[in-house]
Design a protein around this motif. Structure first.
Motif, mmCIF file in Angstrom:
data_model
loop_
_atom_site.group_PDB
_atom_site.id
_atom_site.type_symbol
_atom_site.label_atom_id
_atom_site.label_comp_id
_atom_site.label_asym_id
_atom_site.label_seq_id
_atom_site.Cartn_x
_atom_site.Cartn_y
_atom_site.Cartn_z
ATOM 1 N N HIS A 65 0.887 -1.169 0.000
ATOM 2 C CA HIS A 65 0.000 0.000 0.000
ATOM 3 C C HIS A 65 0.914 1.204 0.000
ATOM 4 O O HIS A 65 1.146 1.803 1.054
ATOM 5 C CB HIS A 65 -0.892 0.012 1.243
ATOM 6 C CG HIS A 65 -1.854 -1.122 1.280
ATOM 7 N ND1 HIS A 65 -3.112 -1.047 0.733
ATOM 8 C CD2 HIS A 65 -1.728 -2.373 1.764
ATOM 9 C CE1 HIS A 65 -3.718 -2.207 0.901
ATOM 10 N NE2 HIS A 65 -2.896 -3.031 1.519
ATOM 11 N N ARG A 66 1.469 1.496 -1.105
ATOM 12 C CA ARG A 66 2.563 2.457 -1.163
ATOM 13 C C ARG A 66 2.249 3.738 -0.416
ATOM 14 O O ARG A 66 1.223 4.381 -0.641
ATOM 15 C CB ARG A 66 2.906 2.774 -2.619
ATOM 16 C CG ARG A 66 4.268 3.445 -2.749
ATOM 17 C CD ARG A 66 4.638 3.625 -4.196
ATOM 18 N NE ARG A 66 4.744 2.335 -4.888
ATOM 19 C CZ ARG A 66 4.924 2.249 -6.201
ATOM 20 N NH1 ARG A 66 5.006 3.318 -6.938
ATOM 21 N NH2 ARG A 66 5.006 1.066 -6.761
ATOM 22 N N GLY A 67 3.141 4.090 0.512
ATOM 23 C CA GLY A 67 3.001 5.346 1.233
ATOM 24 C C GLY A 67 2.170 5.278 2.501
ATOM 25 O O GLY A 67 2.200 6.172 3.334
ATOM 26 N N ALA A 68 1.433 4.191 2.691
ATOM 27 C CA ALA A 68 0.593 4.103 3.890
ATOM 28 C C ALA A 68 1.453 3.778 5.109
ATOM 29 O O ALA A 68 2.348 2.943 5.029
ATOM 30 C CB ALA A 68 -0.461 3.031 3.712
ATOM 31 N N PRO A 69 1.204 4.458 6.237
ATOM 32 C CA PRO A 69 1.963 4.140 7.454
ATOM 33 C C PRO A 69 1.675 2.693 7.892
ATOM 34 O O PRO A 69 0.510 2.283 7.927
ATOM 35 C CB PRO A 69 1.450 5.127 8.498
ATOM 36 C CG PRO A 69 0.498 6.034 7.802
ATOM 37 C CD PRO A 69 0.200 5.499 6.452
#
Ligand SMILES: Nc1ncnc2c1ncn2[C@@H]1O[C@H](COP(=O)(O)OP(=O)(O)O)[C@@H](O)[C@H]1O
Ligand code: SF4
Ligand SMILES: [Mg+2]
Lengths: 325, 320
Positions: free
Chosen positions: B84-88
């Motif tokens: 989930h690119r970019g998700a913390p």
């Protein structure tokens, strides 16, 4: 002897193991009067505990009581239902076991264990039970009983634990107290204290006591009469003083020879050479013959019957009373 | 008690350190990396270099490790780079943890409700028919791998019987507890069967062990009723070793949920880590695995405290 409290007649108890039939108690008879102290002596494996457990009707698989009668106040315990026995155990007949640590539930407090005996036999309210438990602990000489009653077995010392176990056993004032080697795990001073305690309780409650031990020196101070067991059979019986003065059976003489001097420890000084025979394969003739210094031709062929050479005395030996050969 | 907990927490620090080093090295030393996954067919060397630099993957390993741990200590679990690119990552875990915990808890509760009574009855009726049946079922239970059992259950209930709850998937509680639990039943069975079988066997053998103890004979010699002996002497003492096993095997449930969630297509933490592994999402894998380690440490502590409640020998010291 006063009124007969317990009368065992021709008791046969066997264990049906994979290796064969263990003849743990082989047709024994004995009597115990009210308030009398009987000592049952013999080496380990001679059937003492099995005799006591038979009286309690606590023989478990693969064991079976195969014959005889066990009359307690004239009633045959072998004819009682399990339910009737449960009402007798802990109430009329109580038993104190050998190892106090393993004989107490580690996850219940001493008080809880005493109180549940009281609950089953006497009812009583919750408060009365706990009060009685404290009194009992005080009675067996446990200091600070109000505090101790809430403790767990592992928080007690060995001697105190044995006292607690005795408190539980006498909680419903039994008429018969069976003590199965109650002091083997304890040192000599504590042992003496425990016997002093039991002696006092015996007087106070008017109990008959059935003391199992392999130590004849204990019997001398505590018992009125002694039964000697060997390989599942009674081989001699006598009033204590007579037994010490004039032992008739070679095995008894061997045991007497192995009493340590008073100051000494519990170590055997002069134990009988050889071992208790395998109760699955008993020797022909007299059970003691392989170890007996006086054994002769007849001993290896024929089993000596238990006879009464004098009032109050019994012995099973072809050469009873003959001096050591 | 407070001091005991504190001591245990301090003791957990070296464990966590070793775990973090292990996790980090395994993730980084394994072949393949996230860049390849990110770029797909478009493998341009310049772009690769730039991304490596951006993600800090060009730094020496020990620096990357220190950076990771430094961030962790500040409460930053990092960001997903492929799944989930970019998700913390913290947020990803938070969204999924409830699914995993619900699955693990549900299967544990069902397993214990069956296993403990079965173990008790089996021991009390040793070598009778009910004992033999219980032992046979338990043997089958430990022998079947949970993914296989899961697939089998989906085949039977989903494919043949066409039950809506039989084909996997997860329904959040917000759409009704009944539906939620119905969808959990099969995964919980798949996950909990082996667990139940282990606990049942353990309970049975602990019972048999206690039944031969001297204090049980003492209770009988005191005329205590059999039911009371079973409850207060036998079961109570037999539970002590079983509770340890229950606690220690919670790790098995968490580990097993990774596979089960995948088989039943459930959006849990296990599913997240599997996706992370397939797509080389380093921050996700590292954080989730470390999270599971922390969870185990906490659970073990709770189990040890329970042990003290059950066993007075641990609660109180030795003889006075
Ligand atoms: N549960 C049992 N199963 C098989 N044999 C037993 C069992 N209990 C006792 N025995 C046997 O019975 C005999 C007498 O044992 P026991 O009465 O305990 O001796 P002791 O005189 O030392 O108390 C021994 O040979 C022992 O092996
Ligand atoms: S009968 Fe014979 S073998 Fe047996 S004790 Fe007497 S003398 Fe010894
Ligand atoms: Mg014995």
């Amino acid at each position: 002897m006063s009124e007969v409290l317990l009368s065992i007649e021709n008791l046969v108890t066997r264990f049906y193991t994979e290796l064969g039939v263990v003849r743990a108690v082989d047709g024994n008879s004995l009597q115990l009067g009210e308030q009398e102290s009987l000592g049952v002596v013999g080496e380990s494996g001679s059937g003492k505990t099995v005799t006591a457990l038979s009286v309690m009707r606590l023989i478990e698989n693969p064991g079976r009581i195969e014959g005889g009668r066990i009359l307690f106040r004239g009633e045959d315990l072998l004819r009682k239902t399990e339910r009737q026995m449960r009402a007798i155990r802990g109430k009329d007949i109580a038993m104190v076991f050998q190892d106090s640590l393993s004989s107490l539930n580690p996850t219940l407090t001493i008080g809880e264990q005493i109180c549940r005996v009281l609950k089953f036999h006497l009812g009583l309210s919750h408060r009365e039970r706990w009060q009685r438990a404290v009194e009992l602990l005080a009675q067996v000489g446990i200091p600070e009983p109000e505090r101790r009653v809430k403790h767990y077995p592992h928080q007690f010392s060995g001697g105190m634990r044995q006292r607690a176990l005795i408190a539980m056993a006498i909680s419903c004032s039994p008429q018969l107290l069976i003590l199965d080697e109650p002091t083997t795990a304890l040192d000599v001073t504590i042992e003496a204290q425990i016997f002093e305690l039991v002696e006092g309780l015996k007087q106070a409650f008017g109990m008959g006591t059935f003391l199992i031990t392999h130590d004849l020196s204990v019997v001398a101070t505590f018992c009125d009469r002694v039964v000697i067991m060997y390989a599942g059979k009674i081989v001699e019986e006598a009033p204590v003083t007579e037994l010490y003065d004039r032992p008739l059976h070679p095995y008894t003489r061997g045991l007497l020879g192995s009493i340590p001097p008073l100051e000494g420890g519990k170590d055997r000084l002069d134990s009988i050479p050889g071992e208790v025979p395998d109760l699955i394969n008993l020797p022909p003739g007299c059970n003691f013959s392989p170890r007996c210094q006086q054994a002769g031709e007849r001993c290896w062929r024929e089993e000596p019957p238990l006879e009464a050479p004098a009032p109050g005395r019994r012995v099973a030996c072809w050469k009873a009373g003959e001096p050591d050969g | 008690m407070g001091i005991y907990i504190l001591k245990r927490l301090i003791l957990a620090i070296p464990t966590l350190l070793v775990a973090s080093v292990l996790i980090f090295s395994l993730v980084h030393l394994a072949p393949g990396g996230p860049i390849r996954v990110m770029l797909g067919d478009y493998q341009d060397p310049v772009l690769i270099e730039r991304l490596r630099h951006q993600l800090g993957l060009d730094l020496p390993l020990y620096q990357q490790y220190l950076r990771w741990v430094g961030n962790l200590l500040r409460g930053d679990l990092g960001f997903s780079i492929t799944v989930h690119r970019g998700a913390p990552v913290a947020q990803l875990i938070a969204q999924r943890i409830s699914v995993t915990l619900e699955l693990a808890t549900f299967s544990m509760v069902i397993a214990l409700l069956i296993a403990i009574p079965a173990g008790i009855i089996s021991a009390l009726r040793q070598n009778r028919l009910s004992d033999h049946i219980a032992r046979l079922v338990a043997l089958a239970g430990v022998s079947i791998p949970n993914f296989f059992l899961g697939i089998l259950l989906i085949l039977i209930f989903g494919v043949y019987l066409r039950q809506p709850w039989g084909a996997g998937g997860f329904v959040p509680i917000s759409r009704g507890l009944g539906k939620n639990l119905a969808h959990l039943v099969l995964p919980a069975i798949a996950l909990g069967t082996a667990y139940a079988a282990i606990i049942m066997r353990m309970m049975r053998s602990a019972m048999l062990d206690v039944m031969g103890q001297d204090y049980v004979r003492t209770a009988r010699a005191m005329g205590i009723a059999e039911g009371n002996i079973v409850r207060r002497d036998i079961v109570k003492n037999a539970l002590i070793p079983v509770v340890t096993v229950i606690g220690n095997s919670i790790g098995y449930l968490l580990g097993g949920s990774i596979v089960t969630e995948t088989v039943f297509r459930m959006p849990g933490v296990g599913n997240l880590v599997i996706n992370g592994i397939f797509r080389r999402d380093f921050p996700v894998i590292q954080a989730v695995v470390l999270f599971i380690v922390v969870l185990r440490i906490v659970i073990n502590l709770v189990v040890d405290l329970t042990y003290g409640v059950l066993d007075p020998r641990i609660r109180y010291g030795a003889a006075e």
